[in-house]
Design a protein around this motif. Structure first.
Motif, short mmCIF file in Angstrom:
data_model
loop_
_atom_site.label_atom_id
_atom_site.label_comp_id
_atom_site.label_asym_id
_atom_site.label_seq_id
_atom_site.Cartn_x
_atom_site.Cartn_y
_atom_site.Cartn_z
N ARG A 190 0.70 -1.25 0.09
CA ARG A 190 -0.13 0.23 0.09
C ARG A 190 0.83 1.19 0.04
O ARG A 190 0.31 2.45 -0.43
N ASP A 191 2.10 1.26 0.52
CA ASP A 191 2.90 2.47 0.42
C ASP A 191 3.14 2.96 -1.07
O ASP A 191 3.35 3.98 -0.96
N ILE A 192 3.08 2.15 -1.96
CA ILE A 192 3.48 2.49 -3.25
C ILE A 192 1.84 3.27 -3.79
O ILE A 192 2.17 4.39 -4.49
N ARG A 193 0.85 3.04 -3.23
CA ARG A 193 -0.45 3.59 -3.50
C ARG A 193 -0.69 4.93 -2.61
O ARG A 193 -1.74 5.44 -2.56
N ARG A 194 0.10 5.14 -1.56
CA ARG A 194 -0.18 5.97 -0.77
C ARG A 194 -0.73 7.37 -1.25
O ARG A 194 -1.55 8.07 -0.78
N ALA A 195 0.13 7.80 -2.22
CA ALA A 195 -0.11 9.21 -2.76
C ALA A 195 -1.79 9.09 -3.51
O ALA A 195 -2.43 10.17 -3.17
N ALA A 196 -1.86 8.01 -3.99
CA ALA A 196 -3.13 7.96 -4.78
C ALA A 196 -4.32 7.88 -3.71
O ALA A 196 -5.50 8.33 -3.97
N ASP A 197 -4.01 7.33 -2.66
CA ASP A 197 -4.87 7.21 -1.25
C ASP A 197 -5.37 8.57 -0.92
O ASP A 197 -6.53 8.81 -0.69
N ARG A 198 -4.31 9.40 -0.65
CA ARG A 198 -4.79 10.79 -0.17
C ARG A 198 -5.41 11.44 -1.15
O ARG A 198 -6.56 12.34 -0.87
N GLU A 199 -5.12 11.38 -2.57
CA GLU A 199 -5.91 12.11 -3.55
C GLU A 199 -7.22 11.61 -3.51
O GLU A 199 -8.25 12.25 -3.57
N LEU A 200 -7.66 10.30 -3.46
CA LEU A 200 -8.83 9.78 -3.36
C LEU A 200 -9.79 10.22 -2.28
O LEU A 200 -10.72 10.71 -2.31
N LEU A 201 -8.86 10.39 -0.93
CA LEU A 201 -9.64 10.83 0.34
C LEU A 201 -9.83 12.22 0.07
O LEU A 201 -11.16 12.68 0.54
N ASN A 202 -9.01 13.20 -0.40
CA ASN A 202 -9.51 14.70 -0.78
C ASN A 202 -10.70 14.49 -1.63
O ASN A 202 -11.28 15.53 -1.37
N LYS A 203 -10.67 13.99 -2.47
CA LYS A 203 -11.76 14.12 -3.63
C LYS A 203 -13.08 13.53 -2.99
O LYS A 203 -14.17 14.01 -3.32
N TYR A 204 -12.96 12.80 -2.04
CA TYR A 204 -14.32 12.04 -1.24
C TYR A 204 -14.74 13.38 -0.38
O TYR A 204 -16.01 13.65 -0.55
N ILE A 205 -13.98 13.85 0.26
CA ILE A 205 -14.36 14.78 1.20
C ILE A 205 -14.90 16.18 0.54
O ILE A 205 -15.89 16.59 0.92
N SER A 206 -14.14 16.44 -0.60
CA SER A 206 -14.59 17.59 -1.39
C SER A 206 -15.91 17.31 -1.94
O SER A 206 -16.92 18.47 -2.05
N ALA A 207 -16.21 16.23 -2.50
CA ALA A 207 -17.60 16.00 -3.02
C ALA A 207 -18.61 15.93 -1.89
O ALA A 207 -19.75 16.42 -2.21
N TRP A 208 -18.30 15.30 -0.77
CA TRP A 208 -19.10 15.22 0.38
C TRP A 208 -19.68 16.70 0.74
O TRP A 208 -20.70 17.02 0.93
N GLU A 209 -18.67 17.67 0.90
CA GLU A 209 -18.89 19.04 1.39
C GLU A 209 -19.61 19.77 0.19
O GLU A 209 -20.35 20.80 0.69
N ARG A 210 -19.42 19.39 -1.03
CA ARG A 210 -20.45 20.16 -2.24
C ARG A 210 -21.59 19.59 -2.06
O ARG A 210 -22.58 19.97 -3.11
N ASN A 211 -22.02 18.54 -1.35
CA ASN A 211 -23.04 17.83 -1.67
C ASN A 211 -23.45 17.23 -3.00
O ASN A 211 -24.45 17.36 -3.55
N ASP A 212 -22.35 16.65 -3.58
CA ASP A 212 -22.43 16.27 -4.76
C ASP A 212 -22.40 14.91 -5.07
O ASP A 212 -21.38 14.05 -4.85
N ILE A 213 -23.68 14.04 -4.92
CA ILE A 213 -23.63 12.69 -5.08
C ILE A 213 -23.16 12.06 -6.28
O ILE A 213 -22.36 10.86 -6.12
N ASP A 214 -23.24 12.72 -7.23
CA ASP A 214 -22.91 12.36 -8.73
C ASP A 214 -21.37 12.21 -8.51
O ASP A 214 -20.64 11.03 -8.89
#
Length: 309
Positions: A190-214
């Motif tokens: 998973r260390d190889i994917r750590r940067a991608a994991d952080r990007e995924l997490l940021n995208k999820y929280i950003s979409a949640w805060e925008r109320n963007d289900i799509d």
């Protein structure tokens, strides 16, 4: 080592402070080991307490030339096997609890050095899918798989700990690997994917805060699974979307819950809090980008999971 021998001598002479100084550095790794064996943080904490009680009672039988860590692992493993035997027989294994990455990181400093070739060492043996598969194994197969393929112990070392033969250990390991890898094939660190994991997490929280289900659904693969133990899992992005829509309607809107970045079992996670600040749920974004597997857990205390800045 000289200090450890002095502490052993003091503990064997009845000095409780020496005993605590001797075993306290190993509490973290023992809790992680018991958690891997049992899949439950609560049970792991209880087993560690039982381990230390047994260790205190057995001090007179401890040979000072032996390793304290190996001795404690032996006691802890046997306590875990006893706990597994006490559990009622079920058709399906118990759901695995989440484990905060911060607690795992504290334990790493005193963890024994492992063989880099250990099959699951690169993932620290903490991924939820792997742990769920381990819970399907009989107790001794769990112990063998964890000791050999996570901690990197040798066959003779495991045989000595379990008081059995190397042939028996090898046979148990072969059966355990077959069961686990039929469900969870070995993957890269998973260390190889750590940067991608952080990007995924940021995208999820950003979409949640925008109320963007799509935007949230766009992060999922079509065959994604949302596991919500003890409830039935949801299969497919369409089913997850429908659930999210009905769920957010009951809340009023997604932003009714505050979403904070967190980490659990080596994976990115989202800690959700109610408007009054009380914990709501931990959502572990466990596998893939796009996401193929998520786990939702009701957790009484989310703070240990929160991302440290």
């Amino acid at each position: 080592m000289a200090d450890e021998r002095a502490l052993v001598a003091g503990a064997q002479a009845g000095d409780e402070r020496a005993f605590r100084a001797l075993v306290d550095p190993y509490r973290g790794v023992l809790e992680v080991h018991a958690y891997r064996m049992l899949g439950s943080r609560h049970d792991a904490e209880d087993v560690v307490q039982e381990t230390l009680l047994r260790a205190w009672r057995a001090l007179d039988r401890f040979e000072r030339r032996a390793s304290v860590s190996t001795w404690l692992y032996r006691i802890c493993t046997n306590a875990c096997l006893d706990e597994i035997e006490r559990r009622p027989r079920r058709g399906e294994p118990l759901a695995v609890d989440p484990f905060p990455d911060a607690l795992l990181e504290r334990a790493v400093g005193v963890a024994p050095i492992v063989d880099p070739a250990a099959r699951y060492a690169a993932r620290e043996g903490m991924e939820l899918a792997l742990l769920t598969a381990i819970q399907r194994l009989p107790g001794r197969q769990r112990a063998v798989l964890i000791l050999r393929d996570v901690l990197g112990w040798t066959g003779p070392e495991v045989a000595e700990l379990l008081e059995t033969t190397v042939a028996a250990v090898n046979g148990a390991l072969q059966r355990a690997r077959a069961t686990v890898e039929s469900v969870v094939p070995a993957r890269s660190s998973r260390d190889i994917r750590r940067a991608a994991d952080r990007e995924l997490l940021n995208k999820y929280i950003s979409a949640w805060e925008r109320n963007d289900i799509d935007a949230l659904v766009a992060l999922l693969r079509d065959d994604a699974v949302l596991s919500m133990p003890p409830q039935r899992a949801l299969h497919g992005a369409a089913a997850i979307r429908e659930f999210w829509l009905s769920y957010t309607c009951s809340l009023g809107q997604p932003t009714a819950l505050k979403a904070l970045p967190a980490w659990s079992n080596g994976a990115p996670a989202v800690a959700f809090f109610r408007p009054d600040g009380t914990p709501h749920v931990l959502l572990v974004l466990a596998e893939g980008s796009p996401l193929t597997k998520m786990y939702a857990f009701p957790v009484a205390d989310l703070h240990p999971f929160l991302q440290r800045t």
